[in-house]
Design an enzyme around this catalytic site. Sequence first.
Site, PDB file in Angstrom:
ATOM      1  N   ASN A 169       1.211   3.412  -2.877  1.00 10.16           N
ATOM      2  CA  ASN A 169       1.712   3.838  -4.197  1.00 10.16           C
ATOM      3  C   ASN A 169       1.196   5.225  -4.569  1.00 10.16           C
ATOM      4  O   ASN A 169       1.952   6.071  -5.057  1.00 10.16           O
ATOM      5  CB  ASN A 169       1.244   2.866  -5.289  1.00 10.16           C
ATOM      6  CG  ASN A 169       1.882   1.504  -5.165  1.00 10.16           C
ATOM      7  OD1 ASN A 169       2.809   1.326  -4.392  1.00 10.16           O
ATOM      8  ND2 ASN A 169       1.384   0.545  -5.916  1.00 10.16           N
ATOM      9  N   LEU A 173      10.804 -20.650  -4.441  1.00 12.61           N
ATOM     10  CA  LEU A 173       9.914 -19.687  -3.802  1.00 12.61           C
ATOM     11  C   LEU A 173       8.565 -19.731  -4.520  1.00 12.61           C
ATOM     12  O   LEU A 173       8.519 -19.682  -5.746  1.00 12.61           O
ATOM     13  CB  LEU A 173      10.513 -18.272  -3.909  1.00 12.61           C
ATOM     14  CG  LEU A 173       9.625 -17.115  -3.449  1.00 12.61           C
ATOM     15  CD1 LEU A 173       9.391 -17.166  -1.941  1.00 12.61           C
ATOM     16  CD2 LEU A 173      10.253 -15.769  -3.833  1.00 12.61           C
ATOM     17  N   ILE A 230      -6.738  -4.768   7.604  1.00 16.23           N
ATOM     18  CA  ILE A 230      -6.527  -5.980   6.806  1.00 16.23           C
ATOM     19  C   ILE A 230      -7.109  -5.816   5.395  1.00 16.23           C
ATOM     20  O   ILE A 230      -6.700  -6.499   4.464  1.00 16.23           O
ATOM     21  CB  ILE A 230      -7.183  -7.205   7.512  1.00 16.23           C
ATOM     22  CG1 ILE A 230      -6.651  -7.384   8.941  1.00 16.23           C
ATOM     23  CG2 ILE A 230      -7.015  -8.487   6.715  1.00 16.23           C
ATOM     24  CD1 ILE A 230      -5.240  -7.893   9.066  1.00 16.23           C
ATOM     25  N   SER A 231      -8.072  -4.897   5.245  1.00 14.37           N
ATOM     26  CA  SER A 231      -8.673  -4.605   3.929  1.00 14.37           C
ATOM     27  C   SER A 231      -9.079  -5.857   3.147  1.00 14.37           C
ATOM     28  O   SER A 231      -8.828  -5.951   1.933  1.00 14.37           O
ATOM     29  CB  SER A 231      -7.725  -3.739   3.093  1.00 14.37           C
ATOM     30  OG  SER A 231      -7.478  -2.502   3.733  1.00 14.37           O
ATOM     31  N   ASP A 234       0.833  -1.212   0.000  1.00 10.98           N
ATOM     32  CA  ASP A 234       0.000   0.000   0.000  1.00 10.98           C
ATOM     33  C   ASP A 234       0.867   1.261   0.000  1.00 10.98           C
ATOM     34  O   ASP A 234       2.001   1.247   0.485  1.00 10.98           O
ATOM     35  CB  ASP A 234      -0.924  -0.027   1.234  1.00 10.98           C
ATOM     36  CG  ASP A 234      -2.078   0.951   1.088  1.00 10.98           C
ATOM     37  OD1 ASP A 234      -2.383   1.370  -0.052  1.00 10.98           O
ATOM     38  OD2 ASP A 234      -2.675   1.303   2.122  1.00 10.98           O
ATOM     39  N   SER A 251     -10.808  -7.013  -4.434  1.00  8.72           N
ATOM     40  CA  SER A 251     -12.139  -7.039  -5.050  1.00  8.72           C
ATOM     41  C   SER A 251     -12.815  -5.678  -4.916  1.00  8.72           C
ATOM     42  O   SER A 251     -13.766  -5.375  -5.624  1.00  8.72           O
ATOM     43  CB  SER A 251     -12.987  -8.162  -4.431  1.00  8.72           C
ATOM     44  OG  SER A 251     -12.807  -8.239  -3.035  1.00  8.72           O
ATOM     45  N   HIS A 278       2.242   3.344  -8.965  1.00  8.25           N
ATOM     46  CA  HIS A 278       2.036   1.919  -9.267  1.00  8.25           C
ATOM     47  C   HIS A 278       3.189   1.391 -10.122  1.00  8.25           C
ATOM     48  O   HIS A 278       3.688   0.286  -9.895  1.00  8.25           O
ATOM     49  CB  HIS A 278       0.703   1.710 -10.001  1.00  8.25           C
ATOM     50  CG  HIS A 278      -0.493   2.119  -9.202  1.00  8.25           C
ATOM     51  ND1 HIS A 278      -0.654   1.771  -7.881  1.00  8.25           N
ATOM     52  CD2 HIS A 278      -1.594   2.848  -9.530  1.00  8.25           C
ATOM     53  CE1 HIS A 278      -1.798   2.270  -7.429  1.00  8.25           C
ATOM     54  NE2 HIS A 278      -2.393   2.933  -8.414  1.00  8.25           N
TER      55      HIS A 278
HETATM   56  C1  IPE Z   1      -5.411  -2.821  -0.223  1.00 10.87           C
HETATM   57  O1  IPE Z   1      -5.064  -1.491  -0.414  1.00 10.87           O
HETATM   58  C2  IPE Z   1      -5.389  -3.559  -1.515  1.00 10.87           C
HETATM   59  C3  IPE Z   1      -4.093  -3.689  -2.165  1.00 10.87           C
HETATM   60  C4  IPE Z   1      -2.936  -3.275  -1.737  1.00 10.87           C
HETATM   61  C5  IPE Z   1      -4.135  -4.374  -3.419  1.00 10.87           C
HETATM   62  P1  IPE Z   1      -6.154  -0.342  -0.489  1.00 10.87           P
HETATM   63  O2  IPE Z   1      -5.414   0.926  -0.595  1.00 10.87           O
HETATM   64  O3  IPE Z   1      -7.130  -0.621  -1.585  1.00 10.87           O
HETATM   65  O4  IPE Z   1      -6.890  -0.487   0.914  1.00 10.87           O
HETATM   66  P2  IPE Z   1      -7.927   0.468   1.648  1.00 10.87           P
HETATM   67  O5  IPE Z   1      -9.122   0.573   0.775  1.00 10.87           O
HETATM   68  O6  IPE Z   1      -7.264   1.812   1.834  1.00 10.87           O
HETATM   69  O7  IPE Z   1      -8.179  -0.194   2.939  1.00 10.87           O
HETATM   70  C1  IPE Z   2      -1.660   0.188  -3.312  1.00  9.08           C
HETATM   71  O1  IPE Z   2      -1.392   1.546  -3.314  1.00  9.08           O
HETATM   72  C2  IPE Z   2      -1.836  -0.380  -4.694  1.00  9.08           C
HETATM   73  C3  IPE Z   2      -3.191  -0.841  -4.985  1.00  9.08           C
HETATM   74  C4  IPE Z   2      -4.211  -0.819  -4.188  1.00  9.08           C
HETATM   75  C5  IPE Z   2      -3.387  -1.387  -6.298  1.00  9.08           C
HETATM   76  P1  IPE Z   2      -2.569   2.607  -3.309  1.00  9.08           P
HETATM   77  O2  IPE Z   2      -2.931   2.926  -4.722  1.00  9.08           O
HETATM   78  O3  IPE Z   2      -3.694   2.151  -2.470  1.00  9.08           O
HETATM   79  O4  IPE Z   2      -1.859   3.853  -2.669  1.00  9.08           O
HETATM   80  P2  IPE Z   2      -2.494   4.886  -1.623  1.00  9.08           P
HETATM   81  O5  IPE Z   2      -2.988   4.090  -0.468  1.00  9.08           O
HETATM   82  O6  IPE Z   2      -3.601   5.594  -2.337  1.00  9.08           O
HETATM   83  O7  IPE Z   2      -1.362   5.777  -1.287  1.00  9.08           O
HETATM   84 MG    MG Z   3      -4.143   2.383  -0.493  1.00  3.98          MG
END
Ligand code: IPE
Ligand code: IPE
Ligand code: MG
Length: 254
Positions: free
Chosen positions: A26, A135, A199-200, A24, A70, A41
Amino acid sequence: MAISSTQVVPDTSAIPQHVAIIMDGNGRWASKRLLPRTAGHAKGVQSVRRAVETCGRLGVKYLTLFAFSSENWRRPADEVSLLMRLFVQALEREVARLLEQGVRLHVVGDLSAFEPRLQDLISQAQAKTAHNDTLHLTVCANYGGRWDILQATRNMLLARPELAQNPAAIDEEALAAHLSMAWAPEPDLFIRTGGEQRISNFLIWQLAYAELFFTECYWPDFGERELLAAFEWYRTRERRFGRTSAQVHGVQGR
Ligand code: IPE
Ligand code: IPE
Ligand code: MG
């Protein structure tokens, strides 16, 4: 089949056997640099490469990465399509490196939602790396922990219809055999980058007894040093699995 941490006390070691990561941060990494979220990303793909390389070298057996949840379909259409394009690109470009490193690729989630070309690339990459065992890299794509439990329940009942008439016979083992990562032990160490402590809807069943490590570091900045810091923290945890500390240290036996 993998042992359930709530049924049996699993063997543990100083290096986690299974590491599961929510990659998370990015978007915030990019915004901080006045770049479009999508640049974060793209940069994040390099961190994936580093994590695979470091885990392989340190003897981690299973690395599971949350790439697209999802719930991520709720994002703006251009961000979703860039994420899909990066996924396609990675499958096209990275398989040779995975083969070199002895990495077996698995992709889990509801893949039926992806366009046919992406589904084909996933099948091909999985087939090409199927003989590897150094791995196991699992990418969770269009994955949700609740989806996983639901699909496992449906598939368990299809495989064993008699259970519908005898619900008392349904046990953890029966259900866990149909979870999408049934071949792997449960994660020992969970890492979430980006500062959120949730945990999302990741591996909600399998994380029952994982050690949870949260770091402020954004995923594109997460490298070997940060991973080693998480492993170091993990090494200091006492994994009791319901027992007392004295039992863990063998003072009162098991
Ligand atoms: C969780 O990240 C999903 C992935 C890293 C793929 P999110 O950025 O989507 O999570 P929430 O919505 O902030 O909890
Ligand atoms: C995680 O980074 C990547 C995905 C969910 C695909 P985010 O895109 O959620 O980055 P933030 O949380 O908005 O910074
Ligand atoms: Mg995020």
